[in-house]
Motif scaffolding. Structure first.
Motif, PDB file in Angstrom:
ATOM      1  N   LEU A   3       2.308   4.495   1.116  1.00  0.00           N
ATOM      2  CA  LEU A   3       3.691   4.278   0.696  1.00  0.00           C
ATOM      3  C   LEU A   3       3.757   3.789  -0.741  1.00  0.00           C
ATOM      4  CD1 LEU A   3       4.989   2.222   3.762  1.00  0.00           C
ATOM      5  CD2 LEU A   3       4.816   4.692   3.529  1.00  0.00           C
ATOM      6  N   LEU A   4       4.857   4.114  -1.386  1.00  0.00           N
ATOM      7  CA  LEU A   4       5.154   3.585  -2.716  1.00  0.00           C
ATOM      8  C   LEU A   4       6.455   2.818  -2.634  1.00  0.00           C
ATOM      9  CD1 LEU A   4       4.762   3.327  -5.783  1.00  0.00           C
ATOM     10  CD2 LEU A   4       5.894   5.565  -6.009  1.00  0.00           C
ATOM     11  N   VAL A   5       6.421   1.558  -3.018  1.00  0.00           N
ATOM     12  CA  VAL A   5       7.625   0.719  -3.086  1.00  0.00           C
ATOM     13  C   VAL A   5       7.996   0.592  -4.558  1.00  0.00           C
ATOM     14  CG1 VAL A   5       8.577  -1.581  -2.700  1.00  0.00           C
ATOM     15  CG2 VAL A   5       7.056  -0.561  -0.986  1.00  0.00           C
ATOM     16  N   ILE A   6       9.222   1.002  -4.892  1.00  0.00           N
ATOM     17  CA  ILE A   6       9.730   0.856  -6.263  1.00  0.00           C
ATOM     18  C   ILE A   6      10.879  -0.140  -6.189  1.00  0.00           C
ATOM     19  CG2 ILE A   6      10.629   2.024  -8.306  1.00  0.00           C
ATOM     20  CD1 ILE A   6       9.520   4.668  -7.142  1.00  0.00           C
ATOM     21  N   GLU A   7      10.609  -1.357  -6.626  1.00  0.00           N
ATOM     22  CA  GLU A   7      11.556  -2.463  -6.495  1.00  0.00           C
ATOM     23  C   GLU A   7      11.378  -3.406  -7.674  1.00  0.00           C
ATOM     24  OE1 GLU A   7      14.100  -5.046  -5.954  1.00  0.00           O
ATOM     25  OE2 GLU A   7      14.103  -3.684  -4.238  1.00  0.00           O
ATOM     26  N   GLY A  36       7.357   3.795 -11.424  1.00  0.00           N
ATOM     27  CA  GLY A  36       7.453   4.441 -10.119  1.00  0.00           C
ATOM     28  C   GLY A  36       7.345   5.941 -10.204  1.00  0.00           C
ATOM     29  N   LEU A  37       8.051   6.536 -11.159  1.00  0.00           N
ATOM     30  CA  LEU A  37       7.952   7.988 -11.351  1.00  0.00           C
ATOM     31  C   LEU A  37       6.533   8.402 -11.709  1.00  0.00           C
ATOM     32  CD1 LEU A  37      11.185   8.939 -13.317  1.00  0.00           C
ATOM     33  CD2 LEU A  37      10.410   9.915 -11.154  1.00  0.00           C
ATOM     34  N   HIS A  38       5.905   7.627 -12.569  1.00  0.00           N
ATOM     35  CA  HIS A  38       4.532   7.932 -12.968  1.00  0.00           C
ATOM     36  C   HIS A  38       3.606   7.914 -11.748  1.00  0.00           C
ATOM     37  CE1 HIS A  38       0.902   8.138 -15.341  1.00  0.00           C
ATOM     38  NE2 HIS A  38       0.447   7.072 -14.688  1.00  0.00           N
ATOM     39  N   LEU A  39       3.675   6.849 -10.954  1.00  0.00           N
ATOM     40  CA  LEU A  39       2.819   6.767  -9.769  1.00  0.00           C
ATOM     41  C   LEU A  39       3.105   7.907  -8.796  1.00  0.00           C
ATOM     42  CD1 LEU A  39       2.770   2.940  -8.998  1.00  0.00           C
ATOM     43  CD2 LEU A  39       0.838   4.354  -9.692  1.00  0.00           C
ATOM     44  N   ALA A  40       4.377   8.213  -8.583  1.00  0.00           N
ATOM     45  CA  ALA A  40       4.749   9.259  -7.624  1.00  0.00           C
ATOM     46  C   ALA A  40       4.221  10.627  -8.024  1.00  0.00           C
ATOM     47  CB  ALA A  40       6.265   9.302  -7.472  1.00  0.00           C
ATOM     48  N   THR A  41       4.114  10.870  -9.314  1.00  0.00           N
ATOM     49  CA  THR A  41       3.626  12.183  -9.764  1.00  0.00           C
ATOM     50  C   THR A  41       2.112  12.228  -9.899  1.00  0.00           C
ATOM     51  OG1 THR A  41       4.005  11.593 -12.083  1.00  0.00           O
ATOM     52  CG2 THR A  41       5.766  12.784 -10.952  1.00  0.00           C
ATOM     53  N   GLU A  42       1.462  11.069  -9.971  1.00  0.00           N
ATOM     54  CA  GLU A  42       0.011  11.021 -10.151  1.00  0.00           C
ATOM     55  C   GLU A  42      -0.760  10.869  -8.839  1.00  0.00           C
ATOM     56  OE1 GLU A  42      -1.705  11.436 -13.073  1.00  0.00           O
ATOM     57  OE2 GLU A  42       0.269  11.988 -13.849  1.00  0.00           O
TER      58      GLU A  42
END
Length: 80
Positions: A3-7, A36-42
């Motif tokens: 999971l990725l939490v962007i908060e 968050g965008l960076h992590l989600a795409t990497e």
């Protein structure tokens, strides 16, 4: 499940990370929309938990960009 939490609220992000990790999830945290965008795409995530109201790039813009990207459009998003 990863999971990725962007908060942007540090304490809330830590609480979510701790609780979800204790339930067996692998949790990464980003404290703003850009990171968050960076992590989600990497990296590959099974779910993104996303704060709607953040300074800079808010969660709604993050969601739009994720859905416009072929590599991330399939990732389910839960808004806080």
């Amino acid at each position: 499940m990863k999971l990725l939490v962007i908060e942007d609220e540090i304490k809330l992000a830590e609480y979510l990370q701790k609780g979800l990790s204790e339930e067996g999830f692998v949790v990464d945290v980003a404290h703003n929309g850009i990171d968050g965008l960076h992590l989600a795409t990497e990296q590959a995530y099974d779910l993104i938990v996303l704060d709607g109201m953040m300074p800079g790039i808010d969660g709604y813009e993050v969601s739009r960009r994720l859905k416009a990207n072929e590599a991330t459009r399939h990732i389910p998003v839960i808004f806080l």
